[in-house]
Design an enzyme around this catalytic site. Structure first.
Site, PDB file in Angstrom:
ATOM      1  N   GLU A  87       0.801  -1.222   0.000  1.00 42.75           N
ATOM      2  CA  GLU A  87       0.000   0.000   0.000  1.00 42.75           C
ATOM      3  C   GLU A  87       0.837   1.277   0.000  1.00 42.75           C
ATOM      4  O   GLU A  87       0.587   2.198  -0.784  1.00 42.75           O
ATOM      5  CB  GLU A  87      -0.955   0.012   1.195  1.00 42.75           C
ATOM      6  CG  GLU A  87      -2.173  -0.900   1.043  1.00 42.75           C
ATOM      7  CD  GLU A  87      -1.896  -2.358   1.374  1.00 42.75           C
ATOM      8  OE1 GLU A  87      -0.775  -2.672   1.826  1.00 42.75           O
ATOM      9  OE2 GLU A  87      -2.800  -3.189   1.180  1.00 42.75           O
ATOM     10  N   HIS A 117     -11.857  -3.185   9.708  1.00 41.41           N
ATOM     11  CA  HIS A 117     -12.438  -3.047   8.361  1.00 41.41           C
ATOM     12  C   HIS A 117     -13.704  -2.189   8.374  1.00 41.41           C
ATOM     13  O   HIS A 117     -14.517  -2.275   7.464  1.00 41.41           O
ATOM     14  CB  HIS A 117     -12.808  -4.416   7.776  1.00 41.41           C
ATOM     15  CG  HIS A 117     -11.642  -5.274   7.387  1.00 41.41           C
ATOM     16  ND1 HIS A 117     -10.827  -5.883   8.290  1.00 41.41           N
ATOM     17  CD2 HIS A 117     -11.168  -5.634   6.162  1.00 41.41           C
ATOM     18  CE1 HIS A 117      -9.901  -6.597   7.655  1.00 41.41           C
ATOM     19  NE2 HIS A 117     -10.087  -6.456   6.366  1.00 41.41           N
TER      20      HIS A 117
END
Ligand SMILES: Cc1ncc(C[n+]2csc(CCOP(=O)(O)OP(=O)(O)O)c2C)c(N)n1
Ligand SMILES: [Mg+2]
Lengths: 325, 329
Positions: free
Chosen positions: B64, B133
Site C-alpha cells: 500500500e 475493516h
C-alpha cells in the site's frame, strides 16, 4: 527431509493427524454455519494449509509465542485453542474468545501465547518481532513463530521487521504460508523471485523453502529452527509451499485458480499425507477411524455450545465504552 | 444525445466515471489490489482491463505505502492516477505518502508541480467486518491541509464528483461507503461534472437543518420522511465534499431553519461534525434557536457482533430523537 525419528513416532503422528483433521472439520462445518447465516463478516478458510500450523505448533513449546493472520483458525487450533470458544466467537457470542468483539479475523488466545489473528495483512510480523525482542531483553528461552503469507511478503512490514529480527539476532521464526495467491492475484504477478525464502537469505537470515503440505517436513524444519534460535542463531525464515482448496473467503468461489494446479494440490492434500505417515507408522484403519469420530463429535459439541451461548450484553458493552472514553 | 436519466447503482456510476475519464484522457490510469482481472472487490473497475489494457489498469502487490507513493510520483510527472485502497483502514499504511508528500509537494516547492492524484477507498461499518475493516476515517484526511476530501452519498454525485476528482490538479481522497455500492439512483446520460465545494440540498424543509454525508444521507432521508409524518420538516444538506466545504449552503439553510443537527458515522471525538458545528456557531450564532445537536459514532472501536455494531453508529431512531431535541429544545 523427514527424519526417521519423527516418522516412527506413532503417538506424535497420531496427534499431528488429529489436529489437521480438527482444523479440516472446523472449517468445513464453519462454512456451513456461514451459509446458514449464523456467521457474519469475513471467513477465510485454512483448508489445504493445515500441515503448516500443525507442524509448526507441534514443535513449539508451551512458553513460545505465535502471531497469526486473517486466515487464522488453523493457527489457533494448532496452538491448542478451545474450539468451543472459537466457534462461539465466530458466532459473535459472549462466550467466545473475544466476547463477540473480534470475530474470525481477531481471535486471540493470549494465555496460550497466541497473540492473535490480524485483519491487516503483514501487521503481525512487527508485533511478532516485538514479542521476540521482549523475551530477548528478559533473557528467556522463548521463541516467537510468526505466521505470515506470500501477499504479506510484498509489504514493507516484511522487510523492515525481518531485518530488525536479523540485526538483533532475535529468537524469531517467520513462517511464510506461500499459497501462491493473494485473493485472485498469483504470486508470479507480484514478484520476480518466486523462491520467497531467498529474500531472507539476502538479509543474512537462515532461510529455507519446504513442502508446506507435508506435516513431518514442517515439524522437523521447525524443530531445527527452534534449536537455532536457542543457540542464538535466529531468526529463521521458513517458506512453506501450499495452496488453498477454494476461494479466498467463503463468498469467493475462486474460479480463477488454475484447475491443474488445484488438482495437484487436492491430490497432495495435507490430510492425506498425514494419514499416510500415521498408517506407515503402524496405525490401523480402526485407530484412524476412532480419531475421526472423536474429532467430529467434539466439533459438533463446539457448535452446540456456541449456538446455545448468549449474545454479548449491550448494556455491559456500553458501560465499557463509557469507561474507556 | 437524449439526457433521460437512467437508474444506476452507485458502483456502476463510479465505473462509468472511470471509463469516461480514461477514454477522454490517456494519462488517466488505475491501480490497486485485484482491480484488473477481478474488477475490484465491489466491481467498480470491472471492464477497464479489457478496454484499456494492463498498462493502464494495474494489479498491484500488497504494498500500500509504495504503490500509493508511486501514484503520487506519477502524478507529479504528468499522469493522472486513480489509486484504489481496498479499505480506508489500510489507507493508514499510506499516510506518509499522502499527508507528508502528496498534500505538501506543491506547497513546499513554492508552487512547482501539481499532484493530480486520486485515492479511491471505502469506509464505514457493514455487516460485521469488525474493528479493522469498519472505520470512518475522513477526519484524518480532513485534518491535513492540501487534500480534497470527497464523500458521495448517491450514484449521481458519485459519478459527477469522481470525474471532477480525476480532472483536479491537487490530491483528492475519494471516500466511498461499503453499504452504498448497491444503492440505485438516477444518473444523467450526458457528460456532467460536479464542482468541489458545492453541496446539495437532498430534501427541502423549514424546521431544522440536518447536515450529513455518505451513508448517513440515506439514513437521514428515511428519518426525515418519518419526521414529516409528525409535522417536522427537515432540510437535509449534503456537503458532498468536506474539503472544500460549502459553508454558504450550510449557513444559508441554518439562517432559515434556526435549528441544526449534524450526523456523522465516524466517532464523535475529533470529528468533522464538531468542526462544522464550530463554523456554524461562529458565523450564524445569532440565528440559532437551540444548541447544535451532533449525532455521531460512539468513541469506540467497532465490535464484530451485529447488535453491538449497530449500537456504535447512528441509527434512524438516534437521528429522529436528535431532531426532536433540536426542534423542541
Ligand atoms: C494491508 C492489507 N491490505 C489488503 C488487505 C485485504 N486483503 C485481505 S487478505 C488479502 C490477500 C492476502 O493474500 P496473502 O497475503 O497471500 O494471504 P492469503 O490470503 O493467501 O492467506 C488482501 C489483499 C488487508 N487485509 N490488509
Ligand atoms: Mg497467499
Amino acid at each position: 527431509m523427514a527424519s526417521p525419528v519423527t516418522t516412527q513416532d506413532k503417538t506424535l503422528l497420531a496427534s499431528l493427524y488429529e489436529t489437521i483433521y480438527t482444523i479440516r472439520v472446523f472449517e468445513s462445518e464453519g462454512i456451513k454455519l456461514y451459509r446458514k447465516g449464523l456467521i457474519r463478516g469475513y471467513f477465510h478458510p485454512y483448508t489445504g494449509e493445515e500441515a503448516i500450523a500443525v507442524g509448526v505448533c507441534a514443535a513449539l513449546r508451551e512458553q513460545d509465542y505465535i502471531t497469526s493472520t486473517h486466515r487464522g483458525h488453523g493457527h489457533c487450533i494448532a496452538r491448542g485453542a478451545d474450539i468451543r470458544k472459537m466457534t462461539a466467537e465466530l458466532l459473535g457470542r459472549a462466550t467466545g474468545y473475544c466476547r463477540g468483539r473480534g470475530g474470525s479475523m481477531h481471535i486471540a488466545d493470549m494465555s496460550a501465547g497466541n497473540l492473535g489473528a490480524n485483519g491487516v495483512v503483514g501487521a503481525g510480523t512487527p508485533l511478532g518481532v516485538g514479542a521476540a525482542l521482549g523475551t530477548s531483553i528478559r533473557g528467556e528461552d522463548r521463541v516467537t513463530a510468526c505466521f505470515t503469507s506470500d501477499g504479506a511478503v510484498m509489504n514493507g512490514t516484511f522487510g523492515e521487521a525481518l531485518n530488525l529480527a536479523a540485526a538483533w539476532s532475535l529468537p524469531f521464526v517467520l513462517v511464510v504460508e506461500n499459497n501462491q495467491y493473494a485473493v485472485s492475484t498469483p504470486v508470479e504477478q507480484t514478484t520476480r523471485e518466486l523462491d520467497l525464502y531467498k529474500r531472507g537469505q539476502g538479509m543474512g537470515v537462515h532461510s529455507v523453502g519446504i513442502d508446506g503440505n507435508d506435516v513431518v517436513t514442517v515439524y522437523d524444519t521447525m524443530q531445527d529452527a527452534i534449536g537455532r534460535c536457542q543457540a542464538g542463531e535466529g531468526p529463521v525464515m521458513i517458506e512453506c509451499r501450499t495452496f488453498r482448496h477454494g476461494g479466498h473467503h467463503v463468498n469467493d468461489p475462486g474460479l480463477y485458480l488454475p484447475q491443474d494446479k488445484l488438482q495437484h494440490y487436492l491430490e497432495h492434500d495435507p490430510l492425506t499425507v498425514a494419514r499416510q505417515y500415521l498408517m506407515d507408522a503402524g496405525a490401523t484403519e480402526a485407530e484412524v477411524a476412532d480419531i475421526d469420530a472423536r474429532v467430529e463429535a467434539s466439533n459438533e459439541d463446539a457448535i452446540a455450545f456456541a449456538i446455545d451461548s448468549p449474545e454479548p450484553d449491550l448494556a455491559e458493552f456500553l458501560e465499557e465504552v463509557e469507561a474507556n472514553e | 444525445m437524449s439526457n433521460e436519466p437512467r437508474t444506476l447503482m452507485y458502483r456502476e456510476a463510479l465505473n462509468e466515471a472511470l471509463m469516461e475519464e480514461m477514454r477522454r484522457d490517456d494519462t488517466v490510469f488505475v491501480m490497486g489490489e485485484g482491480i484488473a482481472e477481478r474488477g475490484g472487490s465491489y466491481k467498480v473497475t470491472a471492464g477497464l482491463l479489457a478496454e484499456f489494457g494492463e498498462k493502464r489498469v494495474i494489479d498491484t502487490p500488497l504494498a500500500e505505502a509504495s504503490f500509493t507513493g508511486a501514484g503520487i510520483g506519477a502524478a507529479l510527472t504528468g499522469m493522472r492516477p486513480v489509486v484504489e485502497l481496498l479499505f480506508i483502514d489500510f489507507a493508514l499504511l499510506t499516510l506518509d505518502q499522502v499527508i507528508n508528500q502528496a498534500a505538501k509537494l506543491k506547497f513546499m516547492t513554492g508552487g512547482q508541480g501539481n499532484v493530480p492524484f486520486v485515492m479511491r477507498t471505502q469506509g464505514g461499518t457493514g455487516n460485521g467486518v469488525a474493528a479493522q475493516h469498519s472505520q470512518s476515517l475522513e477526519a484524518i484526511f480532513y485534518h491535513a491541509p492540501g487534500l480534497n476530501v470527497v464523500m458521495p452519498s448517491c450514484p449521481h454525485d458519485a459519478k459527477g464528483l469522481l470525474k471532477t476528482a480525476v480532472r483536479h490538479n491537487d490530491p483528492v481522497i475519494f471516500i466511498e461507503h461499503k453499504l452504498l455500492y448497491m444503492n440505485e439512483g438516477p444518473v444523467p446520460t450526458d457528460d456532467y461534472l460536479i464542482p468541489f465545494g458545492q453541496g446539495d440540498i437532498k430534501r427541502r424543509g423549514s424546521d431544522v437543518t440536518l447536515i450529513a454525508w455518505s451513508n448517513m444521507i440515506p439514513r437521514s432521508l428515511t428519518a426525515a420522511d418519518k419526521l414529516a409524518a409528525e409535522g417536522i420538516n427537515v432540510e437535509v444538506v449534503d456537503p458532498r465534499t468536506l474539503v472544500p466545504l460549502d459553508k454558504e449552503l450550510i449557513l444559508d439553510s441554518v439562517r432559515r431553519t434556526e435549528h441544526v443537527v449534524i450526523v456523522q458515522e465516524a466517532v464523535r471525538r475529533g470529528g468533522v461534525a464538531s468542526d462544522i458545528a464550530s463554523i456554524i456557531q461562529a458565523e450564524a450564532f445569532d440565528y440559532l434557536d437551540a444548541p447544535i445537536e451532533i449525532v455521531a459514532g460512539l468513541n469506540t472501536q467497532i465490535p464484530f457482533n451485529l447488535t453491538l455494531e449497530a449500537a456504535c453508529v447512528p441509527q434512524e431512531d438516534d437521528i429522529i430523537a436528535a431532531v426532536k431535541r433540536a426542534v423542541y429544545a
